[in-house]
Design a protein around this motif. Structure first.
Motif, PDB file in Angstrom:
ATOM      1  N   MET A 183       0.854  -1.192   0.000  1.00  0.00           N
ATOM      2  CA  MET A 183       0.000   0.000   0.000  1.00  0.00           C
ATOM      3  C   MET A 183       0.884   1.234   0.000  1.00  0.00           C
ATOM      4  SD  MET A 183      -3.258  -0.806   2.474  1.00  0.00           S
ATOM      5  CE  MET A 183      -4.333   0.410   1.735  1.00  0.00           C
ATOM      6  N   ASN A 184       0.293   2.339  -0.438  1.00  0.00           N
ATOM      7  CA  ASN A 184       1.021   3.599  -0.367  1.00  0.00           C
ATOM      8  C   ASN A 184       0.087   4.721   0.015  1.00  0.00           C
ATOM      9  OD1 ASN A 184      -0.153   4.860  -2.706  1.00  0.00           O
ATOM     10  ND2 ASN A 184       1.131   3.555  -3.971  1.00  0.00           N
ATOM     11  N   ASN A 185       0.680   5.812   0.447  1.00  0.00           N
ATOM     12  CA  ASN A 185      -0.042   7.023   0.806  1.00  0.00           C
ATOM     13  C   ASN A 185       0.433   8.098  -0.171  1.00  0.00           C
ATOM     14  OD1 ASN A 185      -1.087   9.340   1.891  1.00  0.00           O
ATOM     15  ND2 ASN A 185      -0.202   9.060   3.927  1.00  0.00           N
ATOM     16  N   PRO A 186      -0.314   8.309  -1.256  1.00  0.00           N
ATOM     17  CA  PRO A 186       0.150   9.239  -2.284  1.00  0.00           C
ATOM     18  C   PRO A 186       0.291  10.679  -1.807  1.00  0.00           C
ATOM     19  CG  PRO A 186      -2.097   8.493  -2.738  1.00  0.00           C
ATOM     20  CD  PRO A 186      -1.611   7.711  -1.567  1.00  0.00           C
ATOM     21  N   THR A 187      -0.386  11.054  -0.725  1.00  0.00           N
ATOM     22  CA  THR A 187      -0.296  12.442  -0.272  1.00  0.00           C
ATOM     23  C   THR A 187       1.073  12.781   0.302  1.00  0.00           C
ATOM     24  OG1 THR A 187      -1.263  11.868   1.873  1.00  0.00           O
ATOM     25  CG2 THR A 187      -2.765  12.682   0.177  1.00  0.00           C
ATOM     26  N   CYS A 188       1.789  11.762   0.830  1.00  0.00           N
ATOM     27  CA  CYS A 188       3.119  12.082   1.384  1.00  0.00           C
ATOM     28  C   CYS A 188       4.215  11.134   0.887  1.00  0.00           C
ATOM     29  CB  CYS A 188       3.088  12.110   2.906  1.00  0.00           C
ATOM     30  SG  CYS A 188       2.867  10.514   3.664  1.00  0.00           S
ATOM     31  N   GLY A 189       3.864  10.128   0.102  1.00  0.00           N
ATOM     32  CA  GLY A 189       4.878   9.262  -0.482  1.00  0.00           C
ATOM     33  C   GLY A 189       5.239   8.031   0.323  1.00  0.00           C
ATOM     34  N   ASP A 190       4.550   7.791   1.446  1.00  0.00           N
ATOM     35  CA  ASP A 190       4.829   6.579   2.221  1.00  0.00           C
ATOM     36  C   ASP A 190       4.449   5.347   1.399  1.00  0.00           C
ATOM     37  OD1 ASP A 190       5.514   8.165   4.409  1.00  0.00           O
ATOM     38  OD2 ASP A 190       3.540   7.994   5.344  1.00  0.00           O
ATOM     39  N   LYS A 196      -4.398 -17.661  12.694  1.00  0.00           N
ATOM     40  CA  LYS A 196      -3.609 -16.938  13.687  1.00  0.00           C
ATOM     41  C   LYS A 196      -2.374 -16.358  12.999  1.00  0.00           C
ATOM     42  CE  LYS A 196      -2.268 -17.865  18.308  1.00  0.00           C
ATOM     43  NZ  LYS A 196      -1.992 -18.899  19.308  1.00  0.00           N
ATOM     44  N   VAL A 197      -2.056 -15.106  13.327  1.00  0.00           N
ATOM     45  CA  VAL A 197      -0.843 -14.479  12.806  1.00  0.00           C
ATOM     46  C   VAL A 197       0.331 -15.040  13.600  1.00  0.00           C
ATOM     47  CG1 VAL A 197       0.402 -12.326  12.392  1.00  0.00           C
ATOM     48  CG2 VAL A 197      -2.101 -12.356  12.230  1.00  0.00           C
ATOM     49  N   THR A 198       1.148 -15.855  12.953  1.00  0.00           N
ATOM     50  CA  THR A 198       2.289 -16.444  13.655  1.00  0.00           C
ATOM     51  C   THR A 198       3.539 -15.576  13.539  1.00  0.00           C
ATOM     52  OG1 THR A 198       2.871 -17.802  11.738  1.00  0.00           O
ATOM     53  CG2 THR A 198       1.422 -18.803  13.408  1.00  0.00           C
ATOM     54  N   ASP A 199       3.602 -14.732  12.505  1.00  0.00           N
ATOM     55  CA  ASP A 199       4.736 -13.825  12.348  1.00  0.00           C
ATOM     56  C   ASP A 199       4.333 -12.716  11.383  1.00  0.00           C
ATOM     57  OD1 ASP A 199       7.257 -12.786  12.792  1.00  0.00           O
ATOM     58  OD2 ASP A 199       8.331 -14.529  12.028  1.00  0.00           O
ATOM     59  N   ALA A 200       5.018 -11.592  11.463  1.00  0.00           N
ATOM     60  CA  ALA A 200       4.718 -10.460  10.581  1.00  0.00           C
ATOM     61  C   ALA A 200       5.992  -9.656  10.355  1.00  0.00           C
ATOM     62  CB  ALA A 200       3.636  -9.577  11.200  1.00  0.00           C
ATOM     63  N   LYS A 201       6.126  -9.144   9.139  1.00  0.00           N
ATOM     64  CA  LYS A 201       7.265  -8.296   8.776  1.00  0.00           C
ATOM     65  C   LYS A 201       6.786  -7.176   7.861  1.00  0.00           C
ATOM     66  CE  LYS A 201      11.091 -11.480   9.246  1.00  0.00           C
ATOM     67  NZ  LYS A 201      12.485 -11.632   8.893  1.00  0.00           N
ATOM     68  N   PHE A 202       7.639  -6.191   7.696  1.00  0.00           N
ATOM     69  CA  PHE A 202       7.325  -5.100   6.783  1.00  0.00           C
ATOM     70  C   PHE A 202       8.596  -4.580   6.131  1.00  0.00           C
ATOM     71  CE2 PHE A 202       8.827  -2.635  10.316  1.00  0.00           C
ATOM     72  CZ  PHE A 202       9.275  -1.442   9.777  1.00  0.00           C
ATOM     73  N   VAL A 203       8.429  -3.998   4.973  1.00  0.00           N
ATOM     74  CA  VAL A 203       9.464  -3.206   4.322  1.00  0.00           C
ATOM     75  C   VAL A 203       8.766  -1.982   3.760  1.00  0.00           C
ATOM     76  CG1 VAL A 203      11.053  -5.095   3.748  1.00  0.00           C
ATOM     77  CG2 VAL A 203       9.258  -4.479   2.134  1.00  0.00           C
ATOM     78  N   GLY A 204       9.521  -0.923   3.568  1.00  0.00           N
ATOM     79  CA  GLY A 204       8.912   0.265   2.996  1.00  0.00           C
ATOM     80  C   GLY A 204       9.765   1.491   3.188  1.00  0.00           C
ATOM     81  N   GLU A 205       9.222   2.579   2.710  1.00  0.00           N
ATOM     82  CA  GLU A 205       9.865   3.879   2.827  1.00  0.00           C
ATOM     83  C   GLU A 205       8.809   4.863   3.263  1.00  0.00           C
ATOM     84  OE1 GLU A 205      11.256   4.808  -1.076  1.00  0.00           O
ATOM     85  OE2 GLU A 205      12.846   3.316  -1.019  1.00  0.00           O
ATOM     86  N   GLY A 206       9.209   5.782   4.122  1.00  0.00           N
ATOM     87  CA  GLY A 206       8.250   6.785   4.534  1.00  0.00           C
ATOM     88  C   GLY A 206       8.743   7.583   5.714  1.00  0.00           C
ATOM     89  N   LYS A 252      -3.099   9.464   8.241  1.00  0.00           N
ATOM     90  CA  LYS A 252      -2.913   8.466   7.176  1.00  0.00           C
ATOM     91  C   LYS A 252      -1.537   7.814   7.252  1.00  0.00           C
ATOM     92  CE  LYS A 252      -6.223  10.127   3.805  1.00  0.00           C
ATOM     93  NZ  LYS A 252      -6.436  10.666   2.474  1.00  0.00           N
ATOM     94  N   CYS A 253      -0.544   8.558   7.699  1.00  0.00           N
ATOM     95  CA  CYS A 253       0.802   7.998   7.871  1.00  0.00           C
ATOM     96  C   CYS A 253       0.768   6.891   8.930  1.00  0.00           C
ATOM     97  CB  CYS A 253       1.788   9.077   8.311  1.00  0.00           C
ATOM     98  SG  CYS A 253       1.921  10.498   7.210  1.00  0.00           S
ATOM     99  N   ALA A 254       0.116   7.192  10.051  1.00  0.00           N
ATOM    100  CA  ALA A 254       0.081   6.245  11.167  1.00  0.00           C
ATOM    101  C   ALA A 254      -0.771   5.017  10.855  1.00  0.00           C
ATOM    102  CB  ALA A 254      -0.443   6.939  12.417  1.00  0.00           C
ATOM    103  N   THR A 255      -1.794   5.176  10.039  1.00  0.00           N
ATOM    104  CA  THR A 255      -2.727   4.061   9.800  1.00  0.00           C
ATOM    105  C   THR A 255      -2.383   3.224   8.564  1.00  0.00           C
ATOM    106  OG1 THR A 255      -4.258   5.521   8.600  1.00  0.00           O
ATOM    107  CG2 THR A 255      -4.659   5.208  10.974  1.00  0.00           C
ATOM    108  N   LEU A 256      -1.399   3.628   7.779  1.00  0.00           N
ATOM    109  CA  LEU A 256      -1.098   2.927   6.529  1.00  0.00           C
ATOM    110  C   LEU A 256      -0.818   1.438   6.744  1.00  0.00           C
ATOM    111  CD1 LEU A 256      -0.661   3.150   3.449  1.00  0.00           C
ATOM    112  CD2 LEU A 256       1.739   3.665   3.931  1.00  0.00           C
TER     113      LEU A 256
END
Length: 144
Positions: free
Chosen positions: A35-42, A54-64, A127-131
Motif C-alpha cells: 500500500m502507499n499514501n500518495p499524499t506524502c509518499g509513504d 492466527k498471525v504467527t509472524d509479521a514483517k514489513f518493508v517500505g519507505e516513509g 494516514k501515515c500512522a494508519t497505513l
C-alpha cells in the motif's frame, strides 16, 4: 498530555523508526499487501504468516516518514500471536485512537502503540500512522 509524556512518546516513536522491529521479508507462503499514501509518499509492504487463522509472524518493508515506519514496526509486533479477528479488532481500536475517540484500552495491551495517540492532533499525519494497519486489514480480509 503533559510535555514529559509528549517527550516520552516522541522517544518511543523515534526508537521504532531508527530501530524497526520486524523489518524484512519472508520467503514462502505469506499474506502480502503493498500500500502507499500518495499524499506524502509513504510506501509499505506488510507480510504475515498465518496458520489456523492466527498471525504467527509479521514483517514489513517500505519507505516513509518516521510515523509511518514506526507504526508499521509497532503493528507487526502487536499482531503476532493474535487470531485474525483479534488483529482486526485491535486495528479498529487503533483507528478510534487515531481519530481522537474514546477507545477500549483494556481489551489489548497496546504498549508502545499508545505513543502514537498524539498523532490525532495532526489530521494530515493520521494516514501515515494508519497505513500499515490498513494494509494488515486488507490482507486479512482478502484471506478470509
Amino acid at each position: 498530555m503533559s510535555s514529559n509524556l509528549d517527550t516520552l512518546y516522541r522517544q518511543v516513536i523515534m526508537d521504532h523508526y531508527k530501530n524497526p522491529r520486524n523489518r524484512g521479508e519472508f520467503d514462502g507462503d505469506t499474506v502480502t499487501v503493498n500500500m502507499n499514501n500518495p499524499t506524502c509518499g509513504d510506501r509499505i509492504q506488510i507480510q504475515m504468516k498465518v496458520e489456523d487463522d492466527k498471525v504467527t509472524d509479521a514483517k514489513f518493508v517500505g519507505e516513509g516518514c518516521s510515523i509511518s515506519l514506526a507504526s508499521a514496526s509497532m503493528m507487526t509486533q502487536a499482531i503476532k500471536g493474535l487470531q485474525l479477528d483479534e488483529a482486526l479488532e485491535m486495528s479498529q481500536i487503533f483507528s478510534e485512537m487515531m481519530l481522537g475517540k474514546e477507545y477500549d484500552d483494556e481489551r489489548f495491551d497496546l504498549g508502545d502503540i499508545e505513543a502514537l495517540q498524539g498523532v490525532a492532533k495532526f489530521p494530515a499525519r493520521i494516514k501515515c500512522a494508519t497505513l500499515a494497519w490498513k494494509a494488515m486489514e486488507k490482507g486479512i480480509n482478502e484471506r478470509k
